[in-house]
Design an enzyme around this catalytic site. Structure first.
Site, PDB file in Angstrom:
ATOM      1  N   TRP A 102      14.192  10.286 -27.195  1.00 13.47           N
ATOM      2  CA  TRP A 102      13.611   9.289 -26.280  1.00 13.47           C
ATOM      3  C   TRP A 102      13.215   9.899 -24.944  1.00 13.47           C
ATOM      4  O   TRP A 102      12.194   9.525 -24.363  1.00 13.47           O
ATOM      5  CB  TRP A 102      14.550   8.087 -26.115  1.00 13.47           C
ATOM      6  CG  TRP A 102      14.552   7.281 -27.376  1.00 13.47           C
ATOM      7  CD1 TRP A 102      15.571   7.176 -28.277  1.00 13.47           C
ATOM      8  CD2 TRP A 102      13.456   6.529 -27.939  1.00 13.47           C
ATOM      9  NE1 TRP A 102      15.180   6.392 -29.349  1.00 13.47           N
ATOM     10  CE2 TRP A 102      13.895   5.986 -29.166  1.00 13.47           C
ATOM     11  CE3 TRP A 102      12.146   6.260 -27.519  1.00 13.47           C
ATOM     12  CZ2 TRP A 102      13.081   5.187 -29.980  1.00 13.47           C
ATOM     13  CZ3 TRP A 102      11.328   5.467 -28.323  1.00 13.47           C
ATOM     14  CH2 TRP A 102      11.791   4.935 -29.530  1.00 13.47           C
ATOM     15  N   ASP A 171      16.719   5.464 -18.321  1.00 14.03           N
ATOM     16  CA  ASP A 171      16.401   4.681 -19.509  1.00 14.03           C
ATOM     17  C   ASP A 171      17.741   4.326 -20.142  1.00 14.03           C
ATOM     18  O   ASP A 171      18.396   5.176 -20.749  1.00 14.03           O
ATOM     19  CB  ASP A 171      15.536   5.498 -20.480  1.00 14.03           C
ATOM     20  CG  ASP A 171      15.308   4.766 -21.800  1.00 14.03           C
ATOM     21  OD1 ASP A 171      15.815   3.635 -21.957  1.00 14.03           O
ATOM     22  OD2 ASP A 171      14.618   5.337 -22.677  1.00 14.03           O
ATOM     23  N   LYS A 195      19.040  -4.153 -28.007  1.00 18.66           N
ATOM     24  CA  LYS A 195      20.287  -3.571 -28.504  1.00 18.66           C
ATOM     25  C   LYS A 195      21.476  -4.335 -27.899  1.00 18.66           C
ATOM     26  O   LYS A 195      22.117  -5.098 -28.590  1.00 18.66           O
ATOM     27  CB  LYS A 195      20.374  -2.073 -28.177  1.00 18.66           C
ATOM     28  CG  LYS A 195      19.364  -1.242 -28.976  1.00 18.66           C
ATOM     29  CD  LYS A 195      18.402  -0.597 -28.054  1.00 18.66           C
ATOM     30  CE  LYS A 195      17.463   0.435 -28.623  1.00 18.66           C
ATOM     31  NZ  LYS A 195      17.018   0.371 -29.981  1.00 18.66           N
TER      32      LYS A 195
HETATM   33  N1  PMP Z   1      14.440   4.337 -25.077  1.00 13.76           N
HETATM   34  C1  PMP Z   1      15.505   4.300 -25.888  1.00 13.76           C
HETATM   35  C2  PMP Z   1      16.748   5.040 -25.499  1.00 13.76           C
HETATM   36  C3  PMP Z   1      15.436   3.597 -27.098  1.00 13.76           C
HETATM   37  O1  PMP Z   1      16.484   3.564 -27.919  1.00 13.76           O
HETATM   38  C4  PMP Z   1      14.249   2.904 -27.427  1.00 13.76           C
HETATM   39  C5  PMP Z   1      14.107   2.092 -28.691  1.00 13.76           C
HETATM   40  N2  PMP Z   1      14.897   2.418 -29.724  1.00 13.76           N
HETATM   41  C6  PMP Z   1      13.163   2.986 -26.543  1.00 13.76           C
HETATM   42  C7  PMP Z   1      13.306   3.695 -25.376  1.00 13.76           C
HETATM   43  C8  PMP Z   1      11.873   2.298 -26.851  1.00 13.76           C
HETATM   44  O2  PMP Z   1      12.054   0.938 -26.692  1.00 13.76           O
HETATM   45  P1  PMP Z   1      10.967  -0.132 -27.122  1.00 13.76           P
HETATM   46  O3  PMP Z   1      10.961  -0.170 -28.613  1.00 13.76           O
HETATM   47  O4  PMP Z   1      11.494  -1.398 -26.492  1.00 13.76           O
HETATM   48  O5  PMP Z   1       9.671   0.278 -26.559  1.00 13.76           O
END
Ligand code: PMP
Length: 360
Positions: A102, A171, A195
């Site tokens: 991520w 994040d 989550k």
């Molecule tokens: N950052 C992290 C740490 C994630 O786990 C996720 C989604 N699994 C995201 C960003 C992306 O999130 P979204 O699907 O809401 O765009």
């Protein structure tokens, strides 16, 4: 009714209490004769839900007065570009710590915008089995971006780096509302809700107000943090149902003792599963080094990968779903977010022990 233990990484398990409350008032919210989804967002009926949700976030995370809380759309993925777009001024530089998939995605978007970025540290060389512990920070950087919990690799910071006063951007998509935040040095925190906070569709952004000064004139209105701050996140139609579900999820969290309450439970939950891994004589191997193990996503492989599909199949027969790991790590991933009851972790731990006995 049969509820299942859902170990999926996201969208993920929600508290039963929140789901039942939503079900009970789905067609008739607060005796209005309408569902919350049908109510205008410019009426007190909705505004009360909206403001109460903002207040719950502030209270549970002890957000200081110098921060605004915004409820946005576009997922955490949109923050990957909104953060650099709004916060890197002109030719200035931002630091990124790369600890997994991520954070790699986050820096990629800053580069697409043509922003100057520096990788202050990375743990790529060890296949993201840890968060970096030594950093090469830029003096006078605009910010340092970190990913507090790497959902795919299952690595989590236990302490954020000391950035010498440079604002940290976090994040926290997969671990918000699971620990207390020390607000000193925090510039902005963002998280997709799906989550620990509720369903997909709303993204929580908590931003220190002095950061609006960095905005330049060429940012589209919808993509400016200040637009949403000025309008109390009601500049355009908000995702009302998602926000309502965040409201119910946070009321549940508060009812079980807020962050201190859930932290204790989460530690117990994670220990149940990590103990089986550690005591398995190599039958299971944890992906993350012990110091950086996530309390949210437990990632592990099986010594014999041929047993993986059997593991999945048998776990499903025992009322557990979502355990297959992400393809980039392989093996298994047990996502045990706030709403996963301890009974689910006990069931998984017992299953993992029995699985050794039957297959070793
Ligand atoms: N950052 C992290 C740490 C994630 O786990 C996720 C989604 N699994 C995201 C960003 C992306 O999130 P979204 O699907 O809401 O765009």
């Amino acid at each position: 009714m049969k509820r299942i233990f859902n170990f999926s990484a996201g969208p993920a398990i929600l508290p039963l209490q929140a789901l039942e409350k939503a079900a009970s008032e789905l067609v008739n919210f607060n005796n209005s004769g309408m569902s919350i989804m049908e109510v205008s967002h410019r009426t007190p009926l909705y505004e009360n839900v909206h403001n109460e949700t903002l207040q719950l976030i502030r209270e549970i995370l002890s957000v200081p007065a110098e921060y605004d809380i915004l409820l946005l759309q576009g997922g955490a993925s949109s923050q990957f570009f909104m953060v650099p777009m709004n916060l890197i001024k002109d030719n200035m530089i931002a630091d990124y710590v790369i600890s997994g998939s991520w954070s790699e995605k986050a820096i990629k978007e800053a580069k697409i915008l043509g922003k100057k970025v520096n990788i202050a540290a990375t743990s790529k060389e060890t296949n993201f089995d840890r968060v970096p512990s030594t950093f090469n920070f830029t003096k006078d950087a605009c910010y340092v971006h970190i990913t507090s919990n790497e959902t795919i690799q299952g690595v989590q910071y236990k302490k954020f780096p000391d950035t010498n006063g440079v604002p940290i951007i976090i994040d926290a998509s997969s671990d918000i509302f699971s620990y207390e935040i020390d607000w000193k040095n925090i510039g902005l925190i963002y998280a997709g809700a799906q989550k620990n906070a509720g369903p997909a569709g709303v993204t929580i952004v908590i931003i220190r107000k002095d950061l609006y000064e960095r905005e330049s004139d060429n940012i589209p209105t919808m993509l400016r943090y200040s637009t949403h701050a000025k309008e109390n996140s009601l500049y355009n139609t908000p995702p009302v149902f998602s926000i309502y579900m965040v409201n119910l999820t946070l009321k549940w969290l508060k009812s079980i003792g807020g962050i201190p309450g859930i932290k204790k439970i989460n530690e117990e939950k994670a220990k149940l599963i990590y103990d089986v891994i550690d005591q398995s004589n190599g039958f299971y191997k944890g992906h993350a080094v012990k110091e950086n193990r996530s309390t949210m996503n437990v990632t592990f492989t099986l010594k014999n990968p041929e047993l993986e599909s059997k593991f999945i199949k048998e776990s499903e027969a025992k009322n557990m779903v979502g355990l297959k790991g992400h393809r980039s790590v392989g093996g298994m991933r047990a996502s045990i977010y706030n709403a996963m009851p301890i009974e689910g972790c006990k069931l998984l731990a017992d299953f993992m022990r029995d699985f050794i006995k039957n297959n070793a």
